[in-house]
Design a protein around this motif. Structure first.
Motif, PDB file in Angstrom:
ATOM      1  N   PRO A 186      57.031  92.250 -65.783  1.00 43.87           N
ATOM      2  CA  PRO A 186      55.781  91.481 -65.895  1.00 43.87           C
ATOM      3  C   PRO A 186      55.189  91.437 -67.298  1.00 43.87           C
ATOM      4  CG  PRO A 186      55.757  92.851 -63.923  1.00 43.87           C
ATOM      5  CD  PRO A 186      56.974  93.237 -64.690  1.00 43.87           C
ATOM      6  N   PHE A 187      55.431  92.446 -68.121  1.00 45.50           N
ATOM      7  CA  PHE A 187      54.795  92.469 -69.430  1.00 45.50           C
ATOM      8  C   PHE A 187      55.210  91.277 -70.278  1.00 45.50           C
ATOM      9  CE2 PHE A 187      58.646  94.119 -71.459  1.00 45.50           C
ATOM     10  CZ  PHE A 187      58.522  93.633 -72.748  1.00 45.50           C
ATOM     11  N   TRP A 188      56.430  90.752 -70.049  1.00 46.59           N
ATOM     12  CA  TRP A 188      56.909  89.632 -70.868  1.00 46.59           C
ATOM     13  C   TRP A 188      56.046  88.391 -70.632  1.00 46.59           C
ATOM     14  CZ3 TRP A 188      59.204  88.654 -75.130  1.00 46.59           C
ATOM     15  CH2 TRP A 188      59.780  87.424 -75.389  1.00 46.59           C
ATOM     16  N   ASP A 189      55.780  88.084 -69.379  1.00 45.95           N
ATOM     17  CA  ASP A 189      54.911  86.941 -69.076  1.00 45.95           C
ATOM     18  C   ASP A 189      53.496  87.166 -69.610  1.00 45.95           C
ATOM     19  OD1 ASP A 189      56.903  85.487 -67.818  1.00 45.95           O
ATOM     20  OD2 ASP A 189      56.486  86.363 -65.851  1.00 45.95           O
ATOM     21  N   ARG A 190      52.997  88.391 -69.502  1.00 50.01           N
ATOM     22  CA  ARG A 190      51.662  88.687 -70.034  1.00 50.01           C
ATOM     23  C   ARG A 190      51.628  88.520 -71.547  1.00 50.01           C
ATOM     24  NH1 ARG A 190      51.943  93.267 -66.577  1.00 50.01           N
ATOM     25  NH2 ARG A 190      52.170  94.621 -68.414  1.00 50.01           N
ATOM     26  N   LEU A 191      52.705  88.941 -72.213  1.00 46.39           N
ATOM     27  CA  LEU A 191      52.766  88.821 -73.666  1.00 46.39           C
ATOM     28  C   LEU A 191      52.768  87.351 -74.078  1.00 46.39           C
ATOM     29  CD1 LEU A 191      53.097  90.347 -76.380  1.00 46.39           C
ATOM     30  CD2 LEU A 191      55.568  90.105 -76.079  1.00 46.39           C
ATOM     31  N   LEU A 192      53.558  86.537 -73.378  1.00 45.26           N
ATOM     32  CA  LEU A 192      53.614  85.120 -73.701  1.00 45.26           C
ATOM     33  C   LEU A 192      52.272  84.440 -73.456  1.00 45.26           C
ATOM     34  CD1 LEU A 192      57.111  84.131 -72.268  1.00 45.26           C
ATOM     35  CD2 LEU A 192      56.499  84.754 -74.605  1.00 45.26           C
ATOM     36  N   ALA A 193      51.495  84.977 -72.525  1.00 43.83           N
ATOM     37  CA  ALA A 193      50.187  84.394 -72.214  1.00 43.83           C
ATOM     38  C   ALA A 193      49.083  84.947 -73.120  1.00 43.83           C
ATOM     39  CB  ALA A 193      49.842  84.658 -70.749  1.00 43.83           C
ATOM     40  N   GLY A 194      49.456  85.732 -74.127  1.00 40.61           N
ATOM     41  CA  GLY A 194      48.476  86.274 -75.054  1.00 40.61           C
ATOM     42  C   GLY A 194      48.003  87.667 -74.715  1.00 40.61           C
ATOM     43  N   GLY A 195      48.652  88.299 -73.739  1.00 42.59           N
ATOM     44  CA  GLY A 195      48.260  89.644 -73.348  1.00 42.59           C
ATOM     45  C   GLY A 195      48.809  90.705 -74.286  1.00 42.59           C
TER      46      GLY A 195
END
Length: 540
Positions: A186-195
């Motif tokens: 999940p962290f990859w999607d969060r990172l791409l979303a600016g997380g």
């Protein structure tokens, strides 16, 4: 007095010490709290060795104000480093100096011979000291999901560690893996979303696995993600690649970029290849060790030729596939003829226990099928082979979680399949001679049998002087269908040895003399099935 002599005098000092090619870690504390340290600041250390050699290593953010620097010295003696941060006002990261002492001696052969590179002949990989490297890989695309401290297999305590230990005992030399696999955490999607960047995933999940693989003496052939991970976010993958080089680049590695980098959709092929090329160039810029770089390719015919003319590509990692397309050995020889000067390694073919996707009907892949692809690969000019076992390649904890079109075998059954042990026997067979001198030599074989000269023709390889010849007979070869022979080089006697690829033993060893026409008759094997034959000219 040079730096090597100075190192002898420095042993009385309290210095960090490590063996050649082994990783040592330094820790720094930032003076500044950055909002996004993963992206806001770079820290690079320049190491100077005992004979003036220099290496750059990037430090990496490890959470909070903590930064780490990992380095593997390449020679014995005193090494010194100085850091430079893009934020020059940060005294905790910028202009920090240090030393370490590299002492002779190491535990694993891998660390005795050094990291990998392409050989001068362009036919195989070798260590830094010129020792040939025999690539025998095992596939674990989801290694980060394998359990570290649990195993549902009797007598085992760790799915991950016990599997690594088993493969090392069996003779494997490469661990072929993927950091984010085809369904990233999940962290990859969060990172791409600016997380936020999830450094804990690297620190707690990946770090112990990467360290264990290296400590076990295996080269880690590591990819970042599957092909679609670059869609819409190519710069994010480049940044991740740079972080991974900083964090793990001091281990014995081969960079495979990602899984099937082109993908299979024509509309996105060009943009994906361009994005993964940028990843490769970023790795090359940041990796002063010059670990080999390749790309895990799609299954196509002819074999894909992407990146062949690019300087960063060290070797080709092909995918013959799982029966989807024709699997003739000519695909390897044709590729090598079209692209000489780069080693070819078969990186994915017929995982054992997997349900094949052959056009004439699907079936479970057996150890015999695996052997016949692997031996044909080496006989056809490949300098390495990666094995895979159903349940292990996909990290299936049980039959339910592993259920897919490829089968439902769990890891604890797949890891015991017989083909893995037999791959170690294959390595034993080729390393019994100078295997790097062998190249395909189909013209040396002749027979009275039409069917054995066409449909069931054995695969022959030889060195340039024809005093070492290896022949692989598939299980369909008809040994009782007429005489057969190979052409040898010189007068004298030849040692002829049958090798059983199921048991790893040489049998029916005897000496034979060649005929006047330089033909040496081929005997029948001890039993039916596939066999390998080794012919060596006796010297003296």
């Amino acid at each position: 007095m040079d730096r090597f002599e100075a190192a002898n005098q420095s042993e009385e000092r309290s210095l960090r010490s490590v063996g050649p090619w082994s990783t040592v870690e330094f820790e720094f504390e930032s003076d500044v709290d950055y909002a996004r340290p993963y992206e806001e600041v770079d820290v690079i250390a320049t190491f100077v060795g005992p004979h003036g050699e220099t290496f750059r290593r990037f430090a990496f953010w490890n959470g909070g104000r903590s930064w780490r620097l990992r380095f593997a010295p390449t020679a014995a003696g005193l090494w010194a480093f100085t850091t430079a941060a893009t934020d020059r006002t940060n005294g905790g990261l910028h202009s920090v100096a240090g030393e370490l002492l590299c002492k002779e001696g190491s535990a694993a052969p891998l660390y005795e011979h050094g990291f990998l590179r392409a050989s001068g002949t362009g036919t195989h990989l070798e260590h830094a000291d010129g020792t040939p490297f025999f690539w025998l890989g095992d596939t674990h695309w989801r290694f980060a999901w394998e359990k570290w401290d649990r195993a549902n297999k009797a007598g085992w305590s760790s799915q991950f560690r016990d599997t690594v230990d088993r493969r090392v005992r069996q003779g494997f030399t490469v661990y072929q893996a993927n950091l984010l696999s085809w369904n990233p955490p999940p962290f990859w999607d969060r990172l791409l979303a600016g997380g936020e960047f999830d450094v804990a995933f690297f620190r707690e999940v990946l770090d112990p696995r990467m360290e264990y693989i290296a400590a076990s003496g295996l080269v880690n052939a590591i990819g970042l993600a599957w092909y679609a991970a670059v869609d819409g976010h190519p710069s994010a993958m480049v940044r991740l690649a740079r972080y991974v080089v900083a964090r793990y680049g001091s281990y014995p590695l081969v960079w495979t970029l990602g899984g099937e980098v082109a993908g299979y959709e024509p509309a996105t092929r060009a943009q994906r290849l361009a994005a993964w090329r940028d990843v490769a160039l970023a790795i090359q810029r940041d990796d002063d060790y010059r670990h080999p770089i390749t790309a895990h390719l799609t299954c196509e015919r002819p074999m894909p030729a992407e990146f062949q003319n690019e300087e960063w590509l060290t070797f080709t990692l092909s995918q013959l596939g799982h029966g989807d397309l024709d699997m003739s050995s000519e695909h390897w020889t044709d590729h090598l003829a079209a692209h000489p000067g780069k080693p070819l390694i078969e990186g994915e073919s017929f995982y054992e226990g997997l349900t094949s996707v052959e056009p004439n009907g699907r079936r479970p892949v057996t150890d015999t099928m695996v052997r016949q692809v692997a031996y044909r690969a080496f006989q056809s000019g490949c300098s390495g082979y990666t094995y895979g076992a159903q349940g292990s390649w996909n990290g299936a904890w049980d039959s339910e979680s592993g259920k897919s079109m490829w089968g439902d075998l769990p890891w604890h059954e797949g890891v015991d399949l017989p083909g893995a042990e037999q791959m170690g026997f294959l390595r034993r067979f080729y390393e019994s001679v100078d295997w790097t001198s062998l190249s395909p030599a189909p013209e040396l074989y002749s027979t009275e049998s039409w069917i054995n000269s066409t449909m069931y023709r054995p695969h022959v390889a030889s060195n340039a002087t024809r005093d070492i010849i290896s022949v692989y007979f598939g299980e369909t070869y008809r040994h009782d269908d007429g005489d057969a022979a190979v052409e040898v080089s010189d007068e004298g006697t030849y040692r002829v040895e049958w090798f059983d690829p199921r048991t790893g033993t040489f049998e029916s060893v005897y000496d034979a003399e060649r005929a006047e026409n330089r033909r040496l008759g081929l005997p029948c094997p001890p039993t039916p099935g596939d066999w390998a034959l080794l012919i060596r000219r006796n010297v003296g």
